[in-house]
Motif scaffolding. Structure first.
Motif, short mmCIF file in Angstrom:
data_model
loop_
_atom_site.label_atom_id
_atom_site.label_comp_id
_atom_site.label_asym_id
_atom_site.label_seq_id
_atom_site.Cartn_x
_atom_site.Cartn_y
_atom_site.Cartn_z
N UNK A 174 21.01 15.31 2.82
CA UNK A 174 20.41 16.30 2.15
C UNK A 174 19.41 17.25 3.09
N UNK A 175 18.80 16.40 4.03
CA UNK A 175 17.86 17.14 4.79
C UNK A 175 18.82 18.02 5.71
N UNK A 176 19.85 17.45 6.31
CA UNK A 176 20.65 18.30 7.11
C UNK A 176 21.28 19.51 6.36
N UNK A 177 21.68 19.28 5.16
CA UNK A 177 22.08 20.64 4.22
C UNK A 177 20.90 21.58 3.98
N UNK A 178 19.88 21.11 4.12
CA UNK A 178 18.84 21.74 3.72
C UNK A 178 18.16 22.83 4.97
N UNK A 179 18.85 22.58 6.05
CA UNK A 179 18.82 23.42 7.11
C UNK A 179 19.60 24.82 7.02
N UNK A 180 20.42 24.92 5.96
CA UNK A 180 21.14 26.20 5.87
C UNK A 180 20.36 27.08 5.08
N UNK A 193 25.42 23.43 16.22
CA UNK A 193 24.92 22.26 15.54
C UNK A 193 24.49 22.57 14.07
N UNK A 194 25.41 23.65 13.46
CA UNK A 194 24.96 24.01 12.07
C UNK A 194 25.63 23.03 10.98
N UNK A 195 25.03 23.02 9.85
CA UNK A 195 25.25 21.83 8.68
C UNK A 195 26.71 22.48 7.83
N UNK A 196 27.09 23.99 7.91
CA UNK A 196 27.94 24.39 7.04
C UNK A 196 29.27 23.78 7.41
N UNK A 197 29.81 23.59 8.60
CA UNK A 197 31.08 23.04 8.95
C UNK A 197 30.89 21.44 8.62
N UNK A 198 29.91 20.76 8.84
CA UNK A 198 29.81 19.44 8.43
C UNK A 198 29.87 19.10 7.05
N UNK A 199 29.22 19.94 6.09
CA UNK A 199 29.41 19.89 4.81
C UNK A 199 30.96 20.17 4.29
N UNK A 200 31.54 21.12 4.80
CA UNK A 200 32.80 21.56 4.44
C UNK A 200 33.88 20.36 4.67
N UNK A 201 33.92 19.89 5.82
CA UNK A 201 34.56 18.85 6.42
C UNK A 201 34.44 17.57 5.55
#
Length: 282
Positions: free
Chosen positions: A115-121, A154-162
């Protein structure tokens, strides 16, 4: 019979209405691109004097050769390809590993960290450039390909999608592989990666386009024209005597071709990746 005919008529009207609406939306989105192409064929003096008119006194085809010679166009394109391809590959690599960690590995505070990682979006690029600039400067990495590529890979968008796509896959595949003695690395490379082609394609294309078009970060970290990317190269058309709009728009037209080609060529894979990855999960 009358009810069936009314239903059939209603469906036809709905389809026609949907088609008309889609055409109108397409025209709205295509107008800026059309204006760009038309402007690239106008004399510079008529770019603003003719307003939004698509008609000029003559077609200025010389804008395109001028665009190639007014700036180091070949070097700018090469730099953009190097940065965009390397950045896309690094983004895919980092996103795949982080997505696997957040989707499959068990460790303390995993969900909270995600959640913290996604918050960087929600953080705009303007907020990040200052600490990143200070870090690159202290490491002595300013004015380099490293500074152009690594910080925003090192963005969070790609990690979220995959990750969302991974959550939609049954665990039985991996459990069977573990019974056969496969390690996490072998499960990732031999079993999951072939299934992740669609979302990986989406992440790679989005990352490529982002690197290709970004302006603020290269403007800050690059001082040498030999490392200029396309947005910085387009800035070279502006000088003390004003902006050479005709050749500039010709250069913009030429530089949009790779992105358009990639999106059109990979359209089916992108649609599949977004549909499966963005709304998967359990």
């Amino acid at each position: 019979m009358r009810d069936n005919s009314r239903v059939s008529l209603g469906r036809r009207i709905g389809r026609i209405g949907s088609a008309v609406l889609l055409v109108l939306i397409a025209l709205v989105f295509l107008f800026p691109f059309s204006w760009m192409v038309v402007t690239s064929l106008k004399p510079t003096a008529e770019v603003f004097s003719s307003g939004a008119s698509l008609v000029a006194s003559r077609l200025e085809w010389s804008n395109y050769p001028s665009a190639l010679t007014s700036i180091p166009f070949g070097r700018v394109i090469l730099n953009s390809f190097i940065v965009s391809i390397a950045g896309a590959l690094l983004s895919v690599f980092v996103s795949t590993l982080s997505a696997y960690a957040f989707a499959r590995l068990r460790f303390r505070f995993r969900d909270q960290l995600f959640l913290l990682f996604i918050g960087t979006l929600v953080l705009p690029q303007e907020v990040l450039v200052i600490p990143l600039y200070i870090g690159m400067q202290r490491l002595g990495l300013m004015n380099s390909y490293f500074a152009l590529i690594v910080p925003f890979a090192f963005g969070a968008f790609g990690a979220f999608l995959i990750r969302q796509f991974l959550l939609s896959l049954p665990l039985e595949f991996e459990e069977a592989a573990r019974i056969d003695g496969c390690s996490d690395f072998e499960i990732m490379t031999k079993i999951l990666l072939p299934l992740l082609k669609a979302p990986i394609m989406v992440v790679g294309v989005f990352a490529f386009i982002d690197y290709w078009s970004t302006f603020l970060w290269p403007l800050i970290v690059v001082n040498d024209s030999s490392l200029a990317t396309i947005p910085l190269g387009l800035q070279m058309f502006s000088g003390e005597r004003g902006t050479d709009w005709g050749p500039m728009m010709a250069a913009v037209t030429l530089t949009t071709i790779p992105s358009i080609f990639i999106v059109v060529f990979l359209q089916k894979q992108l649609e599949k990746g977004v549909a499966l990855g963005a709304f998967g999960g359990r």
